[in-house]
Enzyme design. Sequence first.
Site, PDB file in Angstrom:
ATOM      1  CE  LYS A 182      -1.962   1.372   3.877  1.00 42.93           C
ATOM      2  NZ  LYS A 182      -1.452   2.763   4.125  1.00 42.93           N
TER       3      LYS A 182
ATOM      4  CG  ASP B   7      -6.724   4.057   1.900  1.00 43.70           C
ATOM      5  OD1 ASP B   7      -7.785   3.619   1.414  1.00 43.70           O
ATOM      6  OD2 ASP B   7      -6.431   5.259   1.875  1.00 43.70           O
TER       7      ASP B   7
END
Length: 221
Positions: A142, A161
């Site tokens: 991420k 996220d």
Amino acid sequence: MYRKNVFQNRIAKIRKLYLTLSDKIKIRLNEFKQLWQEGNDAAIFTELVFCILTPQSKAKTCFKCVENILYKNLLLKGDENQFAKELKGVRFKYKKAKYIIEARKKFLKNGKLSIKRQIAQFCDVHKTRDWLVAYIKGIGYKEASHFLRNIGLGNELAILDRHILKNLQWLGVIEDVPNALSKKKYLEIENRMKNFAEKIRIPISHLDFVLWYKETGEIFK
């Protein structure tokens, strides 16, 4: 049939929202692109610091901390304790301060930052991401995706996220929000998001901003 209609209505809402945001999103992505083209190594490393701070912390809080680090001229000279003092409101600040110092050591060559050159050695952004995850402590898929997007190189990548995952479930792209994301799971959901973005005719880098805006009411970074 009811479930299908629910998802169709939600997709229609996202497409309508996108129409109101597309120009602002293009401006923001162009700013990221200019950062890579015109920014120096310190500016690129600053984005990496920001992304190291973001896990389980609010983006705006992290951004404010980075601004303080720059204002106090700590980016290249600060030690672990000095960094930790500036990370007010950031979770795991001592660990993240250590990660920043370790990352800086890896990109310092004869006292000068050399990060753009190392990133530019890759011809494929997915390989760049793999390298970042393996090379930089505190960076997962991420954060690496976020960093590459913020320096204008990650428009093909998904930043998975909690806001994005929550909305992918809301849109029926995934059934559940996973408790943890292995590399295999991350790439699987990223691929689903890419296919979905193509289906609804919104570029994946734009869709990220639309879903973020839906949750926060702003286009940030």
